[in-house]
Enzyme design. Structure first.
Site, PDB file in Angstrom:
ATOM      1  NE  ARG A 150      12.351-156.919  22.090  1.00 55.97           N
ATOM      2  CZ  ARG A 150      12.612-155.844  22.536  1.00 55.97           C
ATOM      3  NH1 ARG A 150      13.030-155.475  23.516  1.00 55.97           N
ATOM      4  NH2 ARG A 150      12.298-154.717  21.571  1.00 55.97           N
TER       5      ARG A 150
ATOM      6  CE  LYS B  24      26.587-150.306  13.492  1.00 61.88           C
ATOM      7  NZ  LYS B  24      25.436-151.562  13.446  1.00 61.88           N
TER       8      LYS B  24
ATOM      9  CD  GLU C 115      12.607-158.739  19.000  1.00 65.01           C
ATOM     10  OE1 GLU C 115      13.634-158.515  18.766  1.00 65.01           O
ATOM     11  OE2 GLU C 115      11.726-157.770  19.286  1.00 65.01           O
TER      12      GLU C 115
END
Length: 642
Positions: free
Chosen positions: A405, A288, A377
């Site tokens: 969610r 990244k 979640e």
């Protein structure tokens, strides 16, 4: 500032142009694409490190596949800047995340190359499988479907549900696992350790280098040869790897790990995998922030750094004559530690957003009492419920739009059992440039209809602290505290705690004939509006409701028995929101008062700065002034008639 693309990139308006290049030219394209992203994001802002990490993968996919006929689905989508630039949007890319400009995420209405709208994690495999099954049904057997999912997003349960289903289908599906050990913060959990064990197996890495090309050739010779090759591959893999391959156990053909920054080899690998039928997973190891040294070194900081000097790496501060009040998220983080020091039952939970929610403050101060559970979640909510059954007081901190969610878990696992879980909903209301996938528009409506829940919102930092203090006191049950993205309004916010009576609002100032009822931090826009109205001789009263549930009925009786005109202001959906709750109260008690509700209408709000969106939706200070003046005019007209 006009940013010029490199000479090769200037020739690429669409992927068909990219496919006219020679394989040896792809590395140069990647260099120019990476530099273009750096140039644009440094002066305009946006997500940064994620897109740099998939430059080679993006180029290889569009080179090897026949897009848009072949379909690419990015998970989350903040890594899709290179994809946007290569698919007809290079000249408009400077408008990325700007009001009226390009979305910061793939968006179906923006381009045929954006095959699925994304913004939340772990959805790509499900969507790609749906597309693949549909293509198979329609007889489009040559069509490729590719889901690119990060190892962070793979911690989401929905990704495993999709893998489990895809493994029993014969559809043409390729999952590319972008393995960089990062989501926004460093990844956590057993999956991270498992992938690390694969990437460090030297014997297996030597073996897999030639495997893909061999299988691709054998698969063309018929099903018997393919079956023989598959058995041989599984046997050798089982010998070389210490544990059985998770993906193989789900009936996926696993290939990798491969170097995610070798564009020529990636393109060749993807081309070979097109000839292998059924569900496949390509494990690509990337970095990244690749190509920008500072982003490689501190990937969390450079996930979305804002404006910066691309040469020195200095992140530019917003221009302000005086120091700004702290962000609400930081007030939450510091207050949680302060409360936890006094109450040893408090625990902190976040689903993969420790820095974004400032849970990292408690994780650093009290590592045994704060948990990053990954992008999960649903698990975060039920894990919190489990803690609460044992007398703990979990502060479950989730972005408002991500809480959607876990709605079933809020109802079934927390509310029905009246467990003392404190839900701190960060980024409630309109969030700005992240746009509709991230706006916290609906939490008031979907939370206030659930029995046993308290739904609250602070107008300022002091109220946030006091609501948090109140929620952790004994026998409060489940409490929702919503607060917005961005800075608060108080510099001297760290004041002694005071318990707030559940369901008790407050009168901020008296007024004449017109009352403004605000809920949450948007009340500060109402306060600005009242100052402007006072200059024109209009003197509304102002009430801070604090609670959407339970409502302060004594306060509302006072309002409806005193004022003939009422304005409600909320940074949330009008349908089912706090304004609706006020109208329900009025109807239930037989009042006949003119009420104007200001908030988010029943439509999708696109991206832009928060103040731009408040104005667009009609509840910034100026819009509140306009609504109040219209009501004030009707008051005067009625007085003259009478």
């Amino acid at each position: 500032m006009q940013v010029e693309a490199g000479p090769l990139l200037q020739q690429i308006n669409y992927p068909s142009d990219l496919r006219n290049l020679k394989p040896a030219e792809l590395e140069k394209v990647c260099d120019e694409l990476r530099q273009f992203i750096i140039d644009i994001v440094s002066v305009n802002g946006g997500h940064f490190a994620a897109s740099l990490g998939v430059v080679e993968l993006t180029v290889a996919l569009h080179y090897a596949l026949n897009t848009p006929y072949d379909q690419i689905i990015f998970d989350v989508g903040h890594q899709a800047y290179g994809h946007k630039i290569l698919t007809g949007r290079r000249e408009d890319f400077h408008t990325n995340r700007v009001f009226g400009g390009l979305s910061g995420f793939p968006k179906r209405g923006e381009s045929e190359y954006d095959t699925f709208g994304v913004g939340h994690s772990s959805t790509s495999i499900s969507a790609a499988l749906g597309m693949a099954v549909a293509s198979e049904y329609k007889g489009e057997t040559d069509r490729q479907h590719v889901a690119i999912i990060g190892d962070g997003a793979l911690t989401g349960g929905m990704a495993f549900e999709a893998l489990n289903h895809a493994g029993i289908e014969k559809s043409n599906l390729l999952v590319i696992l972008n393995d960089n050990c990062m989501s926004i913060d460093p990844n956590v959990g057993a999956m991270k350790e498992y992938l690390t064990s694969i990437t460090t197996s030297k014997s297996y890495n030597r073996f897999r280098d030639d495997l893909i090309a061999v299988l691709a050739k054998i698969s063309k010779n018929g099903p018997d040869a393919y079956g023989w090759a598959k058995k041989l591959e599984q046997s050798i893999k089982g010998t070389l790897l210490k544990s059985a391959n998770l993906f193989e156990s789900l009936n996926f053909r696993y290939f990798g790990p491969v170097d995610g920054h070798d564009v020529a080899k990636l393109a060749k690998t993807i081309e070979d995998l097109k000839h292998i039928p059924g569900p496949k997973l390509l494990h690509a190891v990337t970095v990244k922030g690749k190509g920008y040294a500072l982003a490689e070194k501190d990937q969390t900081k450079w996930h979305a750094p804002g404006l910066f000097d691309k040469i020195t790496g200095e992140i530019k501060k917003s221009i302000a004559e005086k120091p700004q009040p702290p962000k609400y998220q930081d007030v939450f983080g510091h207050t949680l530690v302060e409360l936890a020091e006094a109450n040893d039952k408090i625990m902190g939970i976040t689903p993969a957003m420790p820095s974004g929610s400032s849970m990292n403050i408690m994780m650093k101060a009290m590592p045994s009492r704060a948990f990053d559970v990954g992008i999960a979640e649903q698990h975060a909510v039920t894990f919190s419920a489990g803690l609460a059954t044992q007398g703990m007081v979990p502060f479950c901190n989730i972005y408002s739009s991500f809480m959607q969610r876990a709605y079933d878990q809020v109802i079934h696992d927390v509310a029905l059992q009246k467990l003392n879980v404190v839900f701190c909903l960060d980024r409630a209301g309109l969030v700005g440039a992240d746009g509709p996938t991230h706006h916290g528009a609906y939490d008031i409506a979907f939370m206030r209809c659930v029995p046993n829940l308290v739904v609250s919102a602070p107008m300022n930092e002091e109220e946030l602290r006091n609501l948090m203090y109140t929620a952790q006191l004994p026998d409060k049950g489940p409490v929702v505290i919503r607060y917005p993205r961005g800075n608060g309004v108080m510099s001297d916010w760290k004041r002694p705690f005071t318990e707030i009576e559940i369901g008790k609002g407050r009168k901020i100032q008296d007024g004449e004939e017109l009352a403004i009822l605000s809920f949450g931090a948007i009340g500060n826009e109402a306060a600005k509006a009242i100052q402007l109205l006072n200059q024109d001789g209009i003197y509304p009263a102002h009430y801070d409701l604090r609670f959407a549930k339970p409502l302060d009925e004594a306060l509302l009786h006072e309002v409806f028995s005193t004022f003939t005109k009422v304005i409600t202001v909320e940074d949330g959906s009008l349908m089912g929101g706090v304004g609706s709750a006020v109208l329900e109260f009025m109807a239930d008690h037989g009042y006949n008062v003119e009420v104007v509700r200001l908030g988010i209408a029943d439509e999708v709000v696109e991206h832009g700065e928060q103040v731009e969106l408040w104005k667009l939706c009609g509840y910034d200070a100026v819009s509140i002034v306009s609504a109040a003046k219209r009501l004030a005019t009707s008051i005067k007209t009625n007085s003259m008639v009478s």
